[in-house]
Write a protein that holds these residues in place. Structure first.
Motif, short mmCIF file in Angstrom:
data_model
loop_
_atom_site.label_atom_id
_atom_site.label_comp_id
_atom_site.label_asym_id
_atom_site.label_seq_id
_atom_site.Cartn_x
_atom_site.Cartn_y
_atom_site.Cartn_z
N SER A 158 9.19 30.28 59.75
CA SER A 158 10.38 30.88 60.35
C SER A 158 10.81 30.13 61.61
O SER A 158 11.98 29.81 61.79
N ASN A 159 9.86 29.86 62.48
CA ASN A 159 10.18 29.16 63.73
C ASN A 159 10.54 27.69 63.48
O ASN A 159 11.48 27.17 64.10
N TYR A 160 9.82 27.05 62.57
CA TYR A 160 10.09 25.63 62.32
C TYR A 160 11.48 25.42 61.72
O TYR A 160 12.21 24.53 62.14
N THR A 161 11.82 26.21 60.72
CA THR A 161 13.14 26.04 60.09
C THR A 161 14.27 26.37 61.05
O THR A 161 15.34 25.76 60.97
N TRP A 162 14.07 27.30 61.96
CA TRP A 162 15.14 27.65 62.89
C TRP A 162 15.35 26.56 63.94
O TRP A 162 16.48 26.19 64.25
N HIS A 163 14.27 26.02 64.47
CA HIS A 163 14.39 25.01 65.51
C HIS A 163 14.74 23.63 64.96
O HIS A 163 15.17 22.76 65.72
N HIS A 164 14.57 23.41 63.67
CA HIS A 164 14.90 22.11 63.07
C HIS A 164 15.98 22.25 62.01
O HIS A 164 16.04 21.49 61.06
N LEU A 165 16.83 23.25 62.21
CA LEU A 165 17.85 23.54 61.20
C LEU A 165 18.84 22.39 61.05
O LEU A 165 19.24 22.05 59.93
N ALA A 166 19.24 21.78 62.16
CA ALA A 166 20.23 20.69 62.10
C ALA A 166 19.68 19.50 61.30
O ALA A 166 20.39 18.88 60.51
N ARG A 167 18.40 19.18 61.50
CA ARG A 167 17.81 18.06 60.77
C ARG A 167 17.58 18.40 59.30
O ARG A 167 17.75 17.56 58.42
N LEU A 168 17.22 19.66 59.03
CA LEU A 168 16.98 20.06 57.65
C LEU A 168 18.27 20.03 56.83
O LEU A 168 18.22 19.78 55.62
N LYS A 169 19.40 20.28 57.47
CA LYS A 169 20.67 20.28 56.74
C LYS A 169 21.02 18.89 56.21
O LYS A 169 21.83 18.77 55.29
N GLN A 170 20.44 17.85 56.78
CA GLN A 170 20.75 16.49 56.34
C GLN A 170 19.99 16.10 55.07
O GLN A 170 20.35 15.11 54.42
N TYR A 171 18.96 16.85 54.72
CA TYR A 171 18.19 16.54 53.52
C TYR A 171 18.98 16.93 52.27
O TYR A 171 19.67 17.95 52.24
N LYS A 172 18.86 16.10 51.24
CA LYS A 172 19.58 16.35 50.00
C LYS A 172 18.69 16.86 48.86
O LYS A 172 19.20 17.29 47.83
N PHE A 173 17.37 16.81 49.07
CA PHE A 173 16.50 17.19 47.96
C PHE A 173 16.61 18.66 47.58
O PHE A 173 16.34 19.01 46.41
#
Length: 297
Positions: A158-173
């Protein structure tokens, strides 16, 4: 002022929904790992199509129920109560309860062969009580450790996905993963329809392996669209044995044996063991056997 508040509200909701999708994606991996125990508990398929159906159903069905759980719980909470810190905490607790319940269901299925249900509640309670009374300390530590481990995983994700949301949005997998899950979902139901219409028991026997599994059958889809002859379908499912082709002969009832038998049985009663031993010594044809029947009372 109203437009600014509405924009801020929409921004929070959008971020929470985006976070919720990544949080659900991580939980799909956890649910896939837990649900492996169902595949191990059941007998392995014997055909190639049986293995294909098992894999695509395991991947698609577990992902589907995890996503449905998100839609029914976290999604409406994000719309009604868009406060990130509270939503992330509630989502971690809800996901922990769901994963713990799934772990309990997997344990019951591994030991009893069926899922949690009210009709088998006495057997389930007996199993859990037997486990708890045999080793209460070990059982409590294991159960508590599993719940705490799941909770720690949920909080970390929960904490990791929230704090790294901008970077995760760039993934296409995730797009490819979502497409793969949808293809597997359609393929699993298509294979089951084919197996049900052609009596492929190696596939249809897997109907109740995964929890909340209701695969599409040939009767419910093909017959509804006049693509399946229901009479032939029923005849194929009704296995009847022709008595003329059976070589098995039932044993003669005991009453008939007594009536037909002309042999006599002598019952000898001895006052003591000494007389019994003397009689046995004079009759070499007799053979002594150990006691094989013993009354309880």
């Amino acid at each position: 002022m109203n437009l600014s508040q509405q924009s801020q509200f929409s921004s929070k909701v959008s971020q929470l929904l985006s976070w919720g999708h990544w949080f659900t994606f991580a939980n799909i991996g956890l649910v896939l790992f837990i649900s492996l125990s169902y595949l191990v508990a059941d007998s392995a398929p014997t055909t190639f199509m049986g293995y294909v159906y098992m894999l695509v159903t395991w991947l698609s069905h577990t992902s589907f129920i995890t996503f449905i759980a998100f839609v029914l719980t976290i999604f409406p909470l994000s719309l009604v109560f868009p406060y990130p810190r509270h939503i992330r905490g509630m989502a971690a607790i809800i996901a922990t309860l769901g994963a713990s319940f799934l772990t309990l269901d997997a344990y019951v299925y591994f030991n009893l062969g069926y899922h949690l249900n009210t009709s088998a509640l006495p057997e389930i309670v007996s199993l859990l009580w037997h486990r708890l009374t045999n080793s209460p300390a070990l059982t409590t530590i294991l159960a508590g450790g599993i719940v705490l481990l799941i909770l720690a995983f949920q909080l970390l994700v929960s904490n990791y996905t929230w704090h790294h949301l901008a970077r995760l949005k760039q993934y296409k997998f995730p797009r490819y993963a979502t497409s793969t899950i949808l293809v597997c979902f359609a393929l699993s139901h298509s294979i089951h329809i084919w197996a049900d219409a052609n009596l492929k028991f190696d596939i249809t026997k897997q109907d109740n392996v995964l929890p909340l599994s209701y695969p599409t059958t040939a009767k419910s889809l093909l017959a509804k669209n006049d693509l399946l002859d229901l009479e032939s379908y029923k005849e194929a499912h009704d296995v009847r044995l022709d008595p003329h082709n059976i070589d098995y002969l039932a044993p003669t009832p005991l009453a008939e044996c007594k009536a037909e038998s002309s042999a006599t049985i002598d019952i000898l009663v001895f006052e003591n063991n000494a007389d019994l031993e003397q009689f046995v010594a004079t009759e070499p044809a007799l053979r002594k056997t150990d006691l094989f029947l013993q009354p309880v009372e």
